[in-house]
Write a protein that holds these residues in place. Structure first.
Motif, PDB file in Angstrom:
ATOM      1  N   HIS A  14       0.843  -1.199   0.000  1.00  0.00           N
ATOM      2  CA  HIS A  14       0.000   0.000   0.000  1.00  0.00           C
ATOM      3  C   HIS A  14       0.883   1.255   0.000  1.00  0.00           C
ATOM      4  CE1 HIS A  14       0.902   0.347   4.278  1.00  0.00           C
ATOM      5  NE2 HIS A  14       0.390  -0.854   4.499  1.00  0.00           N
ATOM      6  N   PRO A 203      -9.511   2.983   7.663  1.00  0.00           N
ATOM      7  CA  PRO A 203      -8.672   4.022   7.070  1.00  0.00           C
ATOM      8  C   PRO A 203      -8.947   5.383   7.686  1.00  0.00           C
ATOM      9  CG  PRO A 203      -9.780   2.725   5.378  1.00  0.00           C
ATOM     10  CD  PRO A 203     -10.421   2.379   6.676  1.00  0.00           C
ATOM     11  N   ALA A 209      -3.275   3.961   4.715  1.00  0.00           N
ATOM     12  CA  ALA A 209      -4.041   3.121   5.633  1.00  0.00           C
ATOM     13  C   ALA A 209      -3.196   1.900   5.976  1.00  0.00           C
ATOM     14  CB  ALA A 209      -5.355   2.689   4.988  1.00  0.00           C
ATOM     15  N   ALA A 211      -2.236  -2.069   6.530  1.00  0.00           N
ATOM     16  CA  ALA A 211      -2.551  -3.254   5.725  1.00  0.00           C
ATOM     17  C   ALA A 211      -3.806  -3.931   6.251  1.00  0.00           C
ATOM     18  CB  ALA A 211      -1.370  -4.219   5.731  1.00  0.00           C
ATOM     19  N   VAL A 214      -6.700  -2.045   4.783  1.00  0.00           N
ATOM     20  CA  VAL A 214      -6.807  -2.309   3.351  1.00  0.00           C
ATOM     21  C   VAL A 214      -7.401  -3.694   3.112  1.00  0.00           C
ATOM     22  CG1 VAL A 214      -5.507  -2.631   1.214  1.00  0.00           C
ATOM     23  CG2 VAL A 214      -4.944  -0.725   2.726  1.00  0.00           C
ATOM     24  N   ARG A 215      -6.969  -4.687   3.877  1.00  0.00           N
ATOM     25  CA  ARG A 215      -7.518  -6.042   3.707  1.00  0.00           C
ATOM     26  C   ARG A 215      -9.011  -6.066   4.028  1.00  0.00           C
ATOM     27  NH1 ARG A 215      -2.677  -7.385   6.135  1.00  0.00           N
ATOM     28  NH2 ARG A 215      -3.638  -7.840   8.143  1.00  0.00           N
ATOM     29  N   LEU A 218     -10.803  -4.766   1.077  1.00  0.00           N
ATOM     30  CA  LEU A 218     -10.764  -5.746  -0.003  1.00  0.00           C
ATOM     31  C   LEU A 218     -11.755  -6.885   0.238  1.00  0.00           C
ATOM     32  CD1 LEU A 218      -6.895  -5.972  -0.523  1.00  0.00           C
ATOM     33  CD2 LEU A 218      -8.538  -5.040  -2.151  1.00  0.00           C
ATOM     34  N   ALA A 226     -10.181  -0.326  -2.192  1.00  0.00           N
ATOM     35  CA  ALA A 226      -8.852  -0.014  -1.654  1.00  0.00           C
ATOM     36  C   ALA A 226      -8.098   0.997  -2.503  1.00  0.00           C
ATOM     37  CB  ALA A 226      -8.033  -1.289  -1.531  1.00  0.00           C
ATOM     38  N   TYR A 229      -5.822   3.918  -1.295  1.00  0.00           N
ATOM     39  CA  TYR A 229      -4.747   3.606  -0.346  1.00  0.00           C
ATOM     40  C   TYR A 229      -3.632   2.746  -0.936  1.00  0.00           C
ATOM     41  CZ  TYR A 229      -8.715   5.088   2.400  1.00  0.00           C
ATOM     42  OH  TYR A 229      -9.797   5.801   2.868  1.00  0.00           O
ATOM     43  N   VAL A 230      -3.734   2.416  -2.225  1.00  0.00           N
ATOM     44  CA  VAL A 230      -2.706   1.583  -2.851  1.00  0.00           C
ATOM     45  C   VAL A 230      -2.249   2.229  -4.150  1.00  0.00           C
ATOM     46  CG1 VAL A 230      -3.659  -0.538  -1.851  1.00  0.00           C
ATOM     47  CG2 VAL A 230      -4.358   0.154  -4.156  1.00  0.00           C
TER      48      VAL A 230
END
Length: 410
Positions: A14, A203, A209, A211, A214-215, A218, A226, A229-230
């Motif tokens: 990310h 976030p 954010a 991980a 983010v997961r 997702l 996401a 943030y990526v």
């Protein structure tokens, strides 16, 4: 050519990781970045949300030049052995000049002073850890407390306890201890984490954010959720993996084989598996019979106590799933270090570094696992095969991609 090492999981990569890679280059003045990355299963005992090949692509697009796999024998371990395995690989490449890790404090001096004391394992350290465990502390908390009590002059014990109570500081300490124990000339560097905290579940307002957050996005809503943030390359890779039904991979994808193994093994057999300690084999068998539903999440929730953290239990279940025997992951075996440098991917800059590494490294450099035999590599191949069976779209080639697929090139 100067090279800086980073130790990563990228689950997934990310914007915060991009910042870390940029800072690693800036602080070290390096021409190239060597990333040691966990494979299919991670330090906290979780399966990675996407494959190691996909995460290698992410790393190369984000600024890494050469990606080396951390063997699963070290990747799914408490911080001490995870750090020792990863730092050993960087040390044995013969081409890495510095190691840059993230920390909450950015206080390298205090961490180094504590590391120098702990590298020789002072008398009483293990006894103090054992006492704290008997009092109900988790292992990370027990280690942090015992380490803080041994803080050298100039480092206040209370300040040390607060310092080591934060996950990235604690992991950084173990990197420094490993460097001391190896007598490595690699120069340690640290950059303070920015934006989201390590375990922050949602976030914040910025573009960075955790991980974990983010997961969650997702898993709930797919790759597009996401996107803020990526990096764009990570987003494209995530979208591809979702479309090709190789993601997301998560614990429930392993529920059937894991629960089958746990339900059909005698307690004496489970007791021989790595991290099945202190009678946990009996607790596991009793708990299975009382689950409200046959799921990994239900099992973890039922097993969890103040002493047995979710991370400890996830690592135990990973070893059960992969049938990792205590004997092959003993402290004596792990202390010998990884036996090879498995290359997962490289770019043009990394190719030049790899060519030099082949002439100076003190370990075999492996590009084709089919041409190399080692017990740890066998475990890696088995881990990949088990991981690929969790894909919605399964195929034999994905199971044995370690044999079929060459390193990723970007």
């Amino acid at each position: 050519m100067k090279a800086v090492g980073v130790i990563v999981e990228y689950n997934p990569l990310h914007n915060g990781h991009v910042y870390h890679l940029s800072e690693a280059r800036r602080l070290s003045g390096a021409d190239a970045v060597v990333a040691v990355m966990s494979g299919p299963f991670l330090q906290r005992g979780e399966p990675a949300i996407v494959s190691k090949r996909a995460r290698t692509e992410m790393a190369l697009h984000a600024g890494a030049d050469l990606v080396i796999e951390l063997p699963v024998a070290y990747a799914v371990q408490p911080a001490e052995w995870f750090a020792f395995g990863a730092v050993s690989l960087l040390h044995r490449t013969g081409v890495v000049d510095s190691l840059c890790f993230g920390s909450e404090s950015g206080d390298l001096d205090s961490l180094q002073r504590i590391a120098r004391v702990l590298a020789v394992e002072p008398a009483g350290l293990r006894e103090d850890i054992a006492r704290r465990l008997r009092d109900g502390a988790s292992y990370p908390a027990a280690y942090a407390g015992a380490a803080a009590a041994l803080a050298p002059g100039g480092v206040d014990a209370d300040a040390a306890a607060a310092l080591l109570g934060q996950p990235n500081n604690s992991l950084g300490l173990h990197y420094l201890i490993a460097l001391e124990r190896l007598g490595s000339a690699i120069q340690p560097l640290t950059t303070a984490r920015t934006g989201a905290a390590y375990h922050e579940a949602t976030p914040g307002p910025g573009a960075i954010a955790s991980a974990t957050a983010v997961r969650r996005l997702l898993m709930a809503d797919g790759p597009q959720a996401a996107a803020p943030y990526v990096p764009a390359a990570t987003l494209a890779i995530l979208q591809r993996e979702w479309q090709e039904r190789r993601a997301p991979v998560h614990w429930e994808r392993f529920a059937q084989p894991l629960l089958h193994i746990a339900a059909t093994r005698r307690a004496s057999e489970l007791a021989n598996i790595a991290e099945v300690t202190e009678g946990l084999e009996h607790r596991l068998i009793r708990t299975l019979a009382q689950l409200p539903e046959p799921s990994v999440e239900a099992l973890l929730n039922a097993l969890k106590t103040r002493r047995y953290t979710r991370t400890k239990l996830q690592r135990m279940l990973t070893h059960v799933l992969l049938h990792h025997a205590k004997a092959e992951l003993s402290a004596e075996q792990l202390a010998e270090g990884p036996g090879y440098l498995r290359v997962l991917g490289f770019n043009a800059q990394g190719q030049g570094l790899l060519k030099h590494m082949k002439t100076v490294s003190s370990l075999p450099v492996v590009l084709k696992p089919s041409n190399f035999i080692h017990n740890q590599l066998e475990l890696d191949v088995q881990a990949q095969a088990a991981y690929a069976l969790a894909y919605e779209q399964r195929d034999t080639r994905a199971m044995y991609s370690d044999y079929y697929e060459p390193p990723v090139r970007c």
